[in-house]
Design a protein around this motif. Structure first.
Motif, PDB file in Angstrom:
ATOM      1  N   ASP A  56      -1.339  11.464   0.580  1.00 19.42           N
ATOM      2  CA  ASP A  56      -0.921  10.065   0.611  1.00 19.42           C
ATOM      3  C   ASP A  56      -1.289   9.343  -0.681  1.00 19.42           C
ATOM      4  OD1 ASP A  56      -3.742   8.605   1.290  1.00 19.42           O
ATOM      5  OD2 ASP A  56      -3.565  10.529   2.315  1.00 19.42           O
ATOM      6  N   PHE A  58      -2.818   6.548  -0.985  1.00 19.07           N
ATOM      7  CA  PHE A  58      -4.184   6.016  -0.932  1.00 19.07           C
ATOM      8  C   PHE A  58      -5.155   6.994  -1.572  1.00 19.07           C
ATOM      9  CE2 PHE A  58      -8.292   5.514   1.163  1.00 19.07           C
ATOM     10  CZ  PHE A  58      -8.498   4.148   1.080  1.00 19.07           C
ATOM     11  N   LYS A  59      -4.998   8.270  -1.274  1.00 19.50           N
ATOM     12  CA  LYS A  59      -5.886   9.288  -1.823  1.00 19.50           C
ATOM     13  C   LYS A  59      -5.687   9.443  -3.329  1.00 19.50           C
ATOM     14  CE  LYS A  59      -6.410  13.058   0.651  1.00 19.50           C
ATOM     15  NZ  LYS A  59      -7.856  13.166   1.005  1.00 19.50           N
ATOM     16  N   ARG A  69     -10.584  -2.661  -4.667  1.00 16.52           N
ATOM     17  CA  ARG A  69      -9.897  -3.039  -3.432  1.00 16.52           C
ATOM     18  C   ARG A  69     -10.874  -3.118  -2.262  1.00 16.52           C
ATOM     19  NH1 ARG A  69      -4.993   0.415  -0.502  1.00 16.52           N
ATOM     20  NH2 ARG A  69      -5.025  -0.752   1.464  1.00 16.52           N
ATOM     21  N   THR A 149      -1.977   9.438  11.589  1.00  8.42           N
ATOM     22  CA  THR A 149      -3.154   9.856  10.835  1.00  8.42           C
ATOM     23  C   THR A 149      -3.866  10.938  11.626  1.00  8.42           C
ATOM     24  OG1 THR A 149      -3.464   7.679   9.842  1.00  8.42           O
ATOM     25  CG2 THR A 149      -5.379   9.129   9.912  1.00  8.42           C
ATOM     26  N   MET A 219      -9.566   1.608   6.145  1.00 10.05           N
ATOM     27  CA  MET A 219      -8.481   1.578   5.159  1.00 10.05           C
ATOM     28  C   MET A 219      -7.861   2.953   4.994  1.00 10.05           C
ATOM     29  SD  MET A 219     -10.439  -0.929   2.445  1.00 10.05           S
ATOM     30  CE  MET A 219      -9.409  -0.523   1.049  1.00 10.05           C
ATOM     31  N   GLU A 223      -4.001   4.054   6.093  1.00  8.59           N
ATOM     32  CA  GLU A 223      -3.069   4.565   5.072  1.00  8.59           C
ATOM     33  C   GLU A 223      -2.602   5.984   5.358  1.00  8.59           C
ATOM     34  OE1 GLU A 223      -1.711   3.014   2.644  1.00  8.59           O
ATOM     35  OE2 GLU A 223      -2.834   1.137   2.609  1.00  8.59           O
ATOM     36  N   THR A 225      -4.626   8.862   5.610  1.00  3.73           N
ATOM     37  CA  THR A 225      -5.409   9.921   4.987  1.00  3.73           C
ATOM     38  C   THR A 225      -5.923  10.906   6.030  1.00  3.73           C
ATOM     39  OG1 THR A 225      -6.111   8.456   3.209  1.00  3.73           O
ATOM     40  CG2 THR A 225      -7.431  10.430   3.578  1.00  3.73           C
TER      41      THR A 225
END
Length: 444
Positions: A56, A58-59, A69, A149, A219, A223, A225
């Motif tokens: 993803d 995010f990663k 953030r 997820t 978070m 997202e 992860t």
């Protein structure tokens, strides 16, 4: 106008240095970054094409951006201000403390390091130490929502768990682990962070730290992860699957949005013929704590001896390491049925215990724990255990050659390590180690 100008050598060097840096910054570095970024994007596109759970965004975000953030998240800022009011420190000091925690927690994932080195190293090390067997993969796993997820939850038998599971799911996803303080040692910490793992202080009571950690977990989960938790919170000291500690699970439940993506927990059971840390864990249990007295020099010497034996063909491994994957647990469905975090913890630990594979050494240890026995009586006990375990639906990963192979694989290492003697009686002083392995087999 065009006359020569004399300057000192040191000034000339300084001018040329500034010119070089300026050229590199404005022309060379952007071109190089563009070249490698394009190559990385193409490699990542090919990688995601073969993964069930995509890597993803995010990663892949820059670590500095993720730290900012997290630190500027409204709930973290609110927690920092509450911490300032409670402790009496200035707000700027409390906020900087929160930023320090964010820098400590946030990983810096490198797809190249993870898939180019870590997964290959994990495969090599796993197969060097053990015969790796997969005992079960539940059919429902093929139907998990691709947008959900996924969080793998597993029993914690050994630090080899990280290595084993990383390899076994390498063709499916890149896992982000929650890693304890043991790994915060340079240069190990740099590598682990680059593999997407995030560090946690398991025993911390600092409310601000827990808030920052909670927001990172929430978070990452929101997202998409893919993560891995050890709900027991630490290595098993007695061989059994223990109760869940609710820390990370409570963060996931607290931040869950019923209208957003689902969170699916995948129970994973792990078992070993040889737990490398077994004597350390048994000693810690006897002392009533978790102070693991591991000497790095001794570990290094042991690893060197092992490598030397391997080079001479005298090391055949530590037996079987087995993993099994149980039926997924949907958080959205559990909460809709009226469940809470306590229900989730109980259900996950029961699901994990159900799929922990039974391998030869623990099975024979379980039979010997009933008391001294002749070989014929031991064979009878083991056969009886196998029959009762099969009736309960336990996951058995035993040699297919039959009962004699089971006895050979299970009994020989116990005798060689001085846990039981040739008469198949526990050696005085080794009863706790025998019980450590016996306890990992379900009571039937």
């Amino acid at each position: 106008m065009f006359g020569a100008v004399a300057v000192p050598v040191w000034l000339l060097i300084l001018i040329l240095g500034f010119a070089t840096v300026s050229f590199a910054t404005h022309f060379l570095f952007p071109s190089v970054r563009w070249f490698f970024r394009r190559r990385a994007e193409r490699a990542l596109s090919r990688l995601n094409a073969r993964l069930d759970r995509k890597v993803d965004l995010f990663k892949l975000a820059r670590r500095a951006d993720m730290v900012a953030r997290l630190a500027y998240d409204p709930k973290v800022v609110e927690a920092a201000m509450a911490h300032a009011a409670e402790t009496g420190v200035p707000g700027s000091v409390a906020f900087e403390e929160a930023r320090t925690y964010a820098r400590e927690i946030v990983p810096g994932f490198s797809a190249t390091l993870y898939f180019g080195f870590a997964t290959r190293a994990a495969k090599w090390l796993s197969r060097l130490l053990f015969r790796v067997r997969v005992g079960k993969v539940d059919k429902e796993l093929a139907h998990v929502d691709p947008k959900a997820t996924v969080i793998f939850v597993m029993n914690h038998r050994s630090n080899v768990d990280y290595v084993l599971v990383t390899w076994l799911v390498a063709d499916r996803a890149a896992i982000s682990y929650a890693v304890g303080e043991w790994a915060r040692v340079w240069p190990l910490s740099v590598m682990i962070r680059a593999m997407g793992a995030y560090f946690i202080r398991r025993g911390s009571r600092n409310a601000l730290y827990r808030r920052v950690l909670a927001r990172y977990v929430q978070m990452a989960t929101a997202e998409g992860t893919t993560q891995a938790f050890f709900p027991e919170g630490g290595l098993s000291l007695d061989g059994r699957v223990g109760p869940a500690k609710m820390g990370l699970l409570s963060y996931v439940v607290e931040g869950f949005d019923p209208g957003g993506r689902d969170v699916v927990f995948v129970p994973v059971g792990l078992a070993y013929d040889r737990v490398l840390e077994d004597r350390v864990l048994v000693a810690a249990a006897a002392e009533g704590g978790r102070r693991f007295r591991v000497r790095p020099l001794r570990v290094g010497w042991y690893a060197a001896r092992l490598g030397w034996k391997r080079m001479r063909g005298r090391f055949k491994g530590f037996g079987t390491a087995a993993a099994a994957f149980g039926a997924p647990v949907s958080l959205k469905r559990l909460l809709a049925e009226g469940g809470d975090v306590e229900t989730l913890g109980e259900r996950l630990m029961a699901a994990i215990a159900k799929v922990v594979p039974v391998v030869s050494v623990p099975l024979v240890a379980r039979a010997l724990a009933e008391g001294p026995a002749s070989r014929d009586e031991l064979r009878t006990r083991v056969l009886g255990l196998i029959a009762r375990l099969e009736a309960t639906g336990a996951v058995l990963k035993l040699p297919p050659q039959g009962i004699e192979a089971v006895l050979a694989e299970g009994l020989t290492p116990l005798i060689a390590r001085g846990v039981v003697n040739e008469a198949m009686q526990p050696v005085p002083g080794q009863e706790a180690l025998l019980a450590f392995y016996a306890s990992s087999v379900p009571t039937v």
